[in-house]
Design a protein around this motif. Structure first.
Motif, PDB file in Angstrom:
ATOM      1  N   VAL A 130      32.713  75.078  31.143  1.00 17.25           N
ATOM      2  CA  VAL A 130      33.441  74.524  29.998  1.00 17.25           C
ATOM      3  C   VAL A 130      32.852  73.175  29.596  1.00 17.25           C
ATOM      4  O   VAL A 130      32.612  72.906  28.413  1.00 17.25           O
ATOM      5  CB  VAL A 130      34.946  74.400  30.312  1.00 17.25           C
ATOM      6  N   VAL A 131      32.580  72.325  30.565  1.00 16.99           N
ATOM      7  CA  VAL A 131      32.000  71.012  30.286  1.00 16.99           C
ATOM      8  C   VAL A 131      30.623  71.173  29.648  1.00 16.99           C
ATOM      9  O   VAL A 131      30.275  70.451  28.703  1.00 16.99           O
ATOM     10  CB  VAL A 131      31.944  70.145  31.566  1.00 16.99           C
ATOM     11  N   ALA A 132      29.822  72.119  30.123  1.00 23.99           N
ATOM     12  CA  ALA A 132      28.491  72.348  29.555  1.00 23.99           C
ATOM     13  C   ALA A 132      28.580  72.725  28.082  1.00 23.99           C
ATOM     14  O   ALA A 132      27.809  72.235  27.248  1.00 23.99           O
ATOM     15  CB  ALA A 132      27.764  73.437  30.349  1.00 23.99           C
ATOM     16  N   VAL A 133      29.537  73.580  27.735  1.00 22.13           N
ATOM     17  CA  VAL A 133      29.728  73.971  26.335  1.00 22.13           C
ATOM     18  C   VAL A 133      30.124  72.744  25.501  1.00 22.13           C
ATOM     19  O   VAL A 133      29.617  72.531  24.395  1.00 22.13           O
ATOM     20  CB  VAL A 133      30.792  75.083  26.210  1.00 22.13           C
ATOM     21  N   GLN A 134      31.031  71.922  26.025  1.00 21.27           N
ATOM     22  CA  GLN A 134      31.455  70.728  25.290  1.00 21.27           C
ATOM     23  C   GLN A 134      30.285  69.774  25.078  1.00 21.27           C
ATOM     24  O   GLN A 134      30.105  69.227  23.989  1.00 21.27           O
ATOM     25  CB  GLN A 134      32.586  70.025  26.029  1.00 21.27           C
ATOM     26  N   LEU A 135      29.487  69.564  26.107  1.00 20.99           N
ATOM     27  CA  LEU A 135      28.328  68.669  25.991  1.00 20.99           C
ATOM     28  C   LEU A 135      27.304  69.210  25.007  1.00 20.99           C
ATOM     29  O   LEU A 135      26.713  68.450  24.241  1.00 20.99           O
ATOM     30  CB  LEU A 135      27.692  68.438  27.373  1.00 20.99           C
ATOM     31  N   GLU A 136      27.123  70.512  24.997  1.00 29.38           N
ATOM     32  CA  GLU A 136      26.188  71.137  24.066  1.00 29.38           C
ATOM     33  C   GLU A 136      26.653  70.926  22.622  1.00 29.38           C
ATOM     34  O   GLU A 136      25.858  70.630  21.734  1.00 29.38           O
ATOM     35  CB  GLU A 136      26.085  72.629  24.377  1.00 29.38           C
ATOM     36  N   ARG A 137      27.955  71.046  22.385  1.00 31.28           N
ATOM     37  CA  ARG A 137      28.512  70.854  21.040  1.00 31.28           C
ATOM     38  C   ARG A 137      28.349  69.413  20.572  1.00 31.28           C
ATOM     39  O   ARG A 137      28.189  69.142  19.396  1.00 31.28           O
ATOM     40  CB  ARG A 137      29.969  71.255  21.001  1.00 31.28           C
ATOM     41  N   GLU A 138      28.479  68.472  21.519  1.00 33.52           N
ATOM     42  CA  GLU A 138      28.335  67.059  21.164  1.00 33.52           C
ATOM     43  C   GLU A 138      26.884  66.718  20.862  1.00 33.52           C
ATOM     44  O   GLU A 138      26.611  65.738  20.190  1.00 33.52           O
ATOM     45  CB  GLU A 138      28.876  66.173  22.280  1.00 33.52           C
ATOM     46  N   GLY A 139      25.977  67.546  21.400  1.00 27.66           N
ATOM     47  CA  GLY A 139      24.544  67.512  21.173  1.00 27.66           C
ATOM     48  C   GLY A 139      23.859  66.267  21.322  1.00 27.66           C
ATOM     49  O   GLY A 139      23.102  65.614  20.893  1.00 27.66           O
ATOM     50  N   ARG A 152      44.421  79.772  38.722  1.00 24.62           N
ATOM     51  CA  ARG A 152      43.530  78.734  39.259  1.00 24.62           C
ATOM     52  C   ARG A 152      42.176  78.851  38.591  1.00 24.62           C
ATOM     53  O   ARG A 152      41.733  79.941  38.239  1.00 24.62           O
ATOM     54  CB  ARG A 152      43.382  78.897  40.763  1.00 24.62           C
ATOM     55  N   VAL A 153      41.535  77.724  38.437  1.00 29.51           N
ATOM     56  CA  VAL A 153      40.182  77.726  37.896  1.00 29.51           C
ATOM     57  C   VAL A 153      39.232  77.225  38.979  1.00 29.51           C
ATOM     58  O   VAL A 153      39.589  76.393  39.808  1.00 29.51           O
ATOM     59  CB  VAL A 153      40.059  76.865  36.621  1.00 29.51           C
ATOM     60  N   SER A 154      38.032  77.734  38.937  1.00 27.61           N
ATOM     61  CA  SER A 154      37.031  77.345  39.926  1.00 27.61           C
ATOM     62  C   SER A 154      36.202  76.184  39.391  1.00 27.61           C
ATOM     63  O   SER A 154      36.168  75.916  38.181  1.00 27.61           O
ATOM     64  CB  SER A 154      36.111  78.524  40.231  1.00 27.61           C
ATOM     65  N   ALA A 155      35.508  75.527  40.293  1.00 26.52           N
ATOM     66  CA  ALA A 155      34.601  74.447  39.894  1.00 26.52           C
ATOM     67  C   ALA A 155      33.524  74.996  38.954  1.00 26.52           C
ATOM     68  O   ALA A 155      33.115  74.327  38.001  1.00 26.52           O
ATOM     69  CB  ALA A 155      33.974  73.804  41.123  1.00 26.52           C
ATOM     70  N   ARG A 156      33.081  76.209  39.192  1.00 25.02           N
ATOM     71  CA  ARG A 156      32.065  76.836  38.329  1.00 25.02           C
ATOM     72  C   ARG A 156      32.599  76.992  36.904  1.00 25.02           C
ATOM     73  O   ARG A 156      31.892  76.748  35.932  1.00 25.02           O
ATOM     74  CB  ARG A 156      31.681  78.182  38.930  1.00 25.02           C
ATOM     75  N   TRP A 157      33.861  77.404  36.764  1.00 24.92           N
ATOM     76  CA  TRP A 157      34.458  77.552  35.437  1.00 24.92           C
ATOM     77  C   TRP A 157      34.517  76.199  34.725  1.00 24.92           C
ATOM     78  O   TRP A 157      34.178  76.088  33.548  1.00 24.92           O
ATOM     79  CB  TRP A 157      35.859  78.145  35.572  1.00 24.92           C
ATOM     80  N   VAL A 158      34.945  75.161  35.446  1.00 22.25           N
ATOM     81  CA  VAL A 158      35.023  73.818  34.856  1.00 22.25           C
ATOM     82  C   VAL A 158      33.641  73.364  34.404  1.00 22.25           C
ATOM     83  O   VAL A 158      33.469  72.845  33.296  1.00 22.25           O
ATOM     84  CB  VAL A 158      35.644  72.809  35.851  1.00 22.25           C
ATOM     85  N   GLU A 159      32.640  73.565  35.237  1.00 22.22           N
ATOM     86  CA  GLU A 159      31.270  73.185  34.869  1.00 22.22           C
ATOM     87  C   GLU A 159      30.812  73.910  33.614  1.00 22.22           C
ATOM     88  O   GLU A 159      30.161  73.319  32.744  1.00 22.22           O
ATOM     89  CB  GLU A 159      30.319  73.475  36.029  1.00 22.22           C
TER      90      GLU A 159
END
Length: 136
Positions: free
Chosen positions: A127-136, A118-125
């Protein structure tokens, strides 16, 4: 491929059942691929797989939307899995505990050993933060 995304989106909005989707895929495969059955590749440039192909690794994400999916998909995965040592990695958001439980039970019934993570909401957040940072 934009046309493939549009076609997939239109298919999803059309309300087709998984049974009709499987039937269409099987018909297209028997006819040799494309939307018109002309052979070769489909509109997305993907050649059909030879009948009976089996795989060591199966990946699926976000595939259980209804009880019929929960009942049908394990049999599809069983037919696609190599006879020994196949690994199926599935990401299944829990939309319905009953559907998810049925899916897991059906996987076990066709011979898959089921392990959960299982993944937590914190883990999802994160991962999304890293993706958004890469998209810059």
């Amino acid at each position: 491929n934009i046309s493939c995304r549009r076609r997939k989106s239109a298919w999803n909005r059309s309300g087709h059942s998984s049974k009709s989707a499987i039937g269409l895929a099987n018909t297209r495969h028997r006819l040799g691929g494309g939307p018109g059955g002309g052979g070769g590749e489909d509109a997305c440039g993907v050649a059909p797989l030879p009948a009976g192909d089996r795989f060591d690794l199966l990946l699926a994400s976000d595939v259980v939307y209804s009880l019929s999916h929960a009942r049908q998909l394990p049999a599809v995965l069983e037919r696609a899995a190599a006879p020994s040592r196949a690994l199926a990695c599935l990401m299944v958001p829990v939309r319905s505990e009953a559907h998810t439980r049925r899916f897991l039970d059906e996987l076990a019934a066709v011979g898959f050993r089921v392990r959960l993570a299982r993944v937590s909401a914190r883990w999802v957040e994160a991962v999304v933060a890293v993706q958004l940072e890469r998209e810059g």
